[in-house]
Write a protein that holds these residues in place. Structure first.
Motif, short mmCIF file in Angstrom:
data_model
loop_
_atom_site.label_atom_id
_atom_site.label_comp_id
_atom_site.label_asym_id
_atom_site.label_seq_id
_atom_site.Cartn_x
_atom_site.Cartn_y
_atom_site.Cartn_z
N ILE A 74 0.97 -1.26 0.03
CA ILE A 74 -0.05 -0.20 -0.07
C ILE A 74 0.69 1.24 -0.13
O ILE A 74 0.56 2.17 -0.72
N GLY A 75 1.97 1.28 0.72
CA GLY A 75 2.89 2.27 1.13
C GLY A 75 3.66 2.62 -0.46
O GLY A 75 3.88 4.03 -0.85
N PHE A 76 3.85 1.67 -1.13
CA PHE A 76 4.47 1.73 -2.35
C PHE A 76 3.50 2.48 -3.45
O PHE A 76 4.02 3.36 -4.10
N TRP A 77 2.23 2.24 -3.45
CA TRP A 77 1.44 2.89 -4.31
C TRP A 77 0.90 4.14 -3.83
O TRP A 77 0.89 5.14 -4.69
N VAL A 78 0.97 4.51 -2.51
CA VAL A 78 0.71 5.75 -1.85
C VAL A 78 1.89 6.69 -2.32
O VAL A 78 1.57 7.83 -2.79
N LEU A 79 3.13 6.26 -2.07
CA LEU A 79 4.40 7.11 -2.30
C LEU A 79 4.31 7.23 -3.92
O LEU A 79 4.50 8.21 -4.30
N LEU A 80 3.89 6.42 -4.58
CA LEU A 80 3.96 6.73 -5.98
C LEU A 80 3.07 7.42 -6.53
O LEU A 80 3.43 8.51 -7.18
N ALA A 81 1.82 7.25 -6.16
CA ALA A 81 0.51 8.39 -6.40
C ALA A 81 1.04 9.96 -5.83
O ALA A 81 1.11 10.85 -6.61
N ALA A 82 1.52 9.92 -4.72
CA ALA A 82 2.18 11.14 -4.23
C ALA A 82 3.19 11.82 -5.06
O ALA A 82 3.04 13.15 -5.26
N GLY A 83 4.03 10.96 -5.22
CA GLY A 83 5.42 11.33 -5.94
C GLY A 83 4.96 11.98 -7.45
O GLY A 83 5.46 13.10 -7.73
N LEU A 84 4.04 11.13 -8.08
CA LEU A 84 3.80 11.62 -9.37
C LEU A 84 2.58 12.75 -9.19
O LEU A 84 2.67 13.73 -10.30
N ALA A 85 2.01 12.91 -8.04
CA ALA A 85 1.03 14.10 -8.00
C ALA A 85 1.87 15.35 -7.72
O ALA A 85 1.56 16.31 -8.55
N VAL A 86 2.68 15.50 -6.92
CA VAL A 86 3.84 16.25 -6.83
C VAL A 86 4.48 16.83 -7.92
O VAL A 86 4.48 17.82 -8.22
N ARG A 87 4.99 15.94 -8.70
CA ARG A 87 5.75 16.07 -9.81
C ARG A 87 4.99 16.68 -10.98
O ARG A 87 5.73 17.65 -11.45
N TYR A 88 3.93 16.42 -11.22
CA TYR A 88 3.10 16.74 -12.16
C TYR A 88 1.94 17.72 -12.00
O TYR A 88 1.97 18.94 -12.73
N LEU A 89 1.34 17.51 -10.87
CA LEU A 89 0.09 18.43 -10.59
C LEU A 89 0.61 19.74 -9.97
O LEU A 89 0.23 20.91 -10.20
N LEU A 90 1.59 19.38 -8.94
CA LEU A 90 1.98 20.67 -8.36
C LEU A 90 3.01 21.19 -8.99
O LEU A 90 3.83 22.36 -8.46
N LYS A 91 3.72 20.76 -10.04
CA LYS A 91 4.65 21.25 -10.76
C LYS A 91 6.11 21.17 -9.94
O LYS A 91 6.71 22.52 -9.99
N MET A 92 6.24 20.36 -9.07
CA MET A 92 7.35 20.30 -8.40
C MET A 92 8.26 19.07 -8.54
O MET A 92 8.25 18.09 -7.64
N PRO A 93 9.03 19.05 -9.71
CA PRO A 93 9.62 17.84 -10.04
C PRO A 93 10.81 17.10 -9.21
O PRO A 93 10.72 16.06 -9.05
N ARG A 94 11.58 17.91 -8.33
CA ARG A 94 12.54 17.55 -7.55
C ARG A 94 11.77 17.02 -6.28
O ARG A 94 12.32 15.92 -5.70
N ALA A 95 10.85 17.64 -5.79
CA ALA A 95 10.19 17.07 -4.64
C ALA A 95 9.35 15.85 -4.96
O ALA A 95 9.37 14.86 -4.00
N GLY A 96 8.82 15.70 -6.08
CA GLY A 96 8.24 14.57 -6.60
C GLY A 96 8.94 13.41 -6.75
O GLY A 96 9.01 12.30 -6.43
N MET A 97 10.33 13.53 -7.22
CA MET A 97 11.32 12.65 -7.35
C MET A 97 11.78 12.15 -6.00
O MET A 97 12.04 10.83 -5.95
#
Length: 195
Positions: free
Chosen positions: A11-34
């Motif tokens: 579950i943590g894998f998918w939550v971190l993945l979704a959060a990372g991609l959301a931060v990277r693309y929706l919030l336009k923060m690629p380094r934080a998402g990475m």
């Protein structure tokens, strides 16, 4: 407890993945998402540490410890490919990237693709086997480690079955339909043959 932790890690894998991609693309923060995406291997480190502590505290090696090793192996063998695939689709859907190119569907190009995926399964089996062997050495009691040995066999049986399936793509390559467009044929051609 180990099974619960495996579920929490998944579950943590998918939550971190979704959060990372959301931060990277929706919030336009690629380094934080990475940075969030790079935290995913920590879940496997936690699972490995808890499994080792469980064995150290005298737990009998069981199917739970074998399952933990297979889960960690699978994540090592296929986790990066999964994250890369989802990142490409998120970049397309949420960002302005072009649609990612799918795997080839026909011929030897498809066989090579399936072979690469199988190499991930081979790596997963090797990692799981190594972790299980370390656990058996750590317990140092052959009468208690039979279940771990059976999980080693399970890892290689899965890799063997996947290898046979991948091999069928090379032995019987799927032919493109006659009405396939030139674009489809070019997509499935080897990379060096494309202009």
């Amino acid at each position: 407890m180990i099974v619960t932790l495996i579920i929490v890690c998944e579950i943590g894998f998918w939550v971190l993945l979704a959060a990372g991609l959301a931060v990277r693309y929706l919030l336009k923060m690629p380094r934080a998402g990475m940075a969030l995406l790079l935290c995913e291997p920590l879940l496997e480190v936690v699972l490995l540490a808890v499994t080792a502590l469980d064995l150290k505290n005298g737990a009998d090696p069981s199917w739970k410890h074998g399952l933990a090793a297979l889960y960690i192996g699978y994540t090592v063998g296929h986790g990066h490919r999964t994250v890369k695939w989802l990142d490409g689709h998120a970049a397309h859907r949420l960002g302005e990237a072009p649609k990612p190119v799918g795997p080839p569907r026909y011929g030897m190009a498809r066989a090579r693709h399936e072979g690469k995926v199988w190499l991930g399964t081979l790596l997963a089996a090797a990692v799981a086997t190594g972790l299980l062997q370390i656990a058996m050495w750590y317990v140092d009691d052959p009468s208690r480690t039979g279940s771990l040995e059976s999980w080693q066999a399970t890892a290689w049986r899965a890799a063997g079955i996947h290898g046979l399936i991948a091999l069928t793509y090379a032995i019987w390559p799927k032919k493109a339909p006659a009405d396939t467009s030139a674009t489809e044929a070019a997509k499935d051609a080897p990379v060096g043959a494309r202009d």
